[in-house]
Write an enzyme that holds these catalytic residues in place. Structure first.
Site, PDB file in Angstrom:
ATOM      1  N   ASP A 217      -9.775  -3.607  -6.180  1.00  0.00           N
ATOM      2  CA  ASP A 217      -9.181  -2.486  -5.435  1.00  0.00           C
ATOM      3  C   ASP A 217      -9.572  -1.177  -6.109  1.00  0.00           C
ATOM      4  O   ASP A 217      -9.161  -0.907  -7.239  1.00  0.00           O
ATOM      5  CB  ASP A 217      -7.658  -2.642  -5.406  1.00  0.00           C
ATOM      6  CG  ASP A 217      -6.979  -1.677  -4.443  1.00  0.00           C
ATOM      7  OD1 ASP A 217      -7.598  -0.669  -4.046  1.00  0.00           O
ATOM      8  OD2 ASP A 217      -5.820  -1.944  -4.081  1.00  0.00           O
TER       9      ASP A 217
ATOM     10  N   SER B 262       0.840  -1.196   0.000  1.00  0.00           N
ATOM     11  CA  SER B 262       0.000   0.000   0.000  1.00  0.00           C
ATOM     12  C   SER B 262       0.884   1.259   0.000  1.00  0.00           C
ATOM     13  O   SER B 262       1.728   1.425  -0.878  1.00  0.00           O
ATOM     14  CB  SER B 262      -0.940  -0.049   1.201  1.00  0.00           C
ATOM     15  OG  SER B 262      -1.892   0.977   1.154  1.00  0.00           O
TER      16      SER B 262
ATOM     17  N   HIS C   9      -8.860  -3.485  -1.563  1.00  0.00           N
ATOM     18  CA  HIS C   9      -7.500  -3.088  -1.194  1.00  0.00           C
ATOM     19  C   HIS C   9      -6.971  -3.863   0.009  1.00  0.00           C
ATOM     20  O   HIS C   9      -5.770  -4.123   0.111  1.00  0.00           O
ATOM     21  CB  HIS C   9      -7.450  -1.590  -0.906  1.00  0.00           C
ATOM     22  CG  HIS C   9      -6.081  -1.078  -0.597  1.00  0.00           C
ATOM     23  ND1 HIS C   9      -5.047  -1.117  -1.513  1.00  0.00           N
ATOM     24  CD2 HIS C   9      -5.547  -0.554   0.535  1.00  0.00           C
ATOM     25  CE1 HIS C   9      -3.948  -0.620  -0.970  1.00  0.00           C
ATOM     26  NE2 HIS C   9      -4.229  -0.280   0.280  1.00  0.00           N
TER      27      HIS C   9
END
EC number: 2.3.1.-
Length: 376
Positions: free
Chosen positions: A322, A150, A355
């Protein structure tokens, strides 16, 4: 403050002064980190993990701290990131309140918390602090692999472009070469929710006191809810909650109060988070994520920026659901690193968790990451 809780963190003192990308400097700054496994005599088996915005350096349990870490299923003996083979380091981001110097830390010049006096923070600063830890603190000339998840994936790109030759292989997990408008918009709303809470008080609220009366609890709660909504996919929300309503006795008695299970879920998630992360740190790291753009290192062109990264191999993982870091951004990273001469494996997963899949869909991510590392 010593809470008596297990703590495996170690601390590395950064060079003082530590210069920041956007100006300013830190005096007496430090980075918190944890390690697993053993470093070989040749110092050639080191794996560094850079985290998302809010996790600590405690990626997995260890002898000093047996509590489960945020990536417990991924890291350990015989797991995908096998600590019987690799010496694994997880660094807490500069600017985070999980042990590294941050806006909640004491400014040695004033004896008071930095608050908004903390210098403007860029992910390049996070990367440079991690490099100092690895290169000078631990004496590792070249990482066997750099793993970035991330926000940490953006920091990893900065690490590699700023320190050529310091990384042999890279695992890019659910990240991006630059912040896109949707992600910027969401993070902007999160920051606005915190700043508009009267208890934020221009950054002057009660720090390091879980029971302080002046604290932007409502702003942090809304910011967390916005984040959680984007971390999962619509498919996930539909599958888990549909339109199921709360039992009448669990509904709020006030007008427009919570009526659906999904509302109650978000509220519970927010309540667990609000006092666990410093609001000013959240603001600084959120904005640093928006500022990051690998294209800055390629004359404004993402591909040219990525082509400056010189590594041997890479694994780039993305997930089709995502919405915060869309799959096409992972494809950009894979294409750019390949154009730079790296042998790149690109894995597109269909996990419904969006995500957050890398934290939840451990079996699929383990197969990809474990298989890649086994081939190094």
């Amino acid at each position: 403050m010593n809470t008596g809780a297990p703590d495996a963190r170690r601390y590395y003192a950064l060079p003082s002064p530590f210069a920041m990308k956007r100006g300013g400097r830190l005096l007496g700054a430090q980075v918190a980190y944890e390690t697993w496994g053993r470093l070989t005599a040749a110092r050639d088996n080191a794996v560094l993990i850079l985290t998302g915005l809010s996790p600590s350096a405690h990626a997995a349990s260890n002898a000093e701290d047996p509590t489960p870490g945020w990536w417990e299923g991924m890291l350990g003996p015989g797991k995908a990131i096998d600590t019987d083979r690799w010496f694994v380091i997880c660094a807490n981001s500069l600017g985070s309140d999980k042990g590294s110097t941050c806006p909640a830390s004491i400014d040695p010049a004033t004896g008071e918390p930095y608050r908004l006096g903390f210098p403007e923070l860029a992910l390049e600063d996070v990367a440079n602090a991690a490099f100092e830890l690895v290169h000078h603190g631990l004496g590792i000339e070249r990482l066997a692999c750099l793993v970035g998840c991330s926000m940490g994936g953006m920091g990893a790109l900065a690490y590699m472009v700023l320190h050529p030759g310091s990384v042999r292989a890279h695992v890019s997990v659910d990240t991006a070469p630059q912040a896109q408008p949707f992600a910027i918009a969401i993070r902007s709303l999160q920051r606005e929710a915190i700043r508009l809470d009267p208890q934020w008080n221009g950054g002057d609220y009660d720090i390091h006191d879980g029971h302080g009366t002046r604290y932007p609890e409502m702003g942090m709660s809304i910011a967390r809810k916005l984040g959680v909504i984007t971390y999962r996919s619509a498919m996930e929300w539909n599958g888990r909650f549909a339109r199921i309503r709360l039992d009448p006795e669990k509904r709020e008695g006030e007008p427009f109060g919570f009526e659906f299970q999904v509302e109650s879920y978000l509220q519970g998630h927010a309540q667990r988070f609000v006092r666990s992360f410093d609001p000013n740190c959240y603001l600084y790291l959120s904005r640093a994520s928006d500022w990051f753009d690998i294209g800055e290192y390629g004359g404004g062109d993402i591909m040219q920026g990525l082509k400056r990264i010189q590594i041997e191999r890479a694994l780039v993982i993305g997930v089709s659901t995502d919405i915060l870091f869309p799959l096409e951004q992972q494809e950009q990273i894979a294409t750019g690193l390949s154009a730079a001469g790296a042998h790149v494996d690109f894995v597109a997963l269909d996990s419904p968790q969006g995500h957050d899949a890398f934290l939840v869909d451990i079996p699929n991510y383990s197969r990809a990451i474990g298989g890649f590392l086994a081939g190094l």
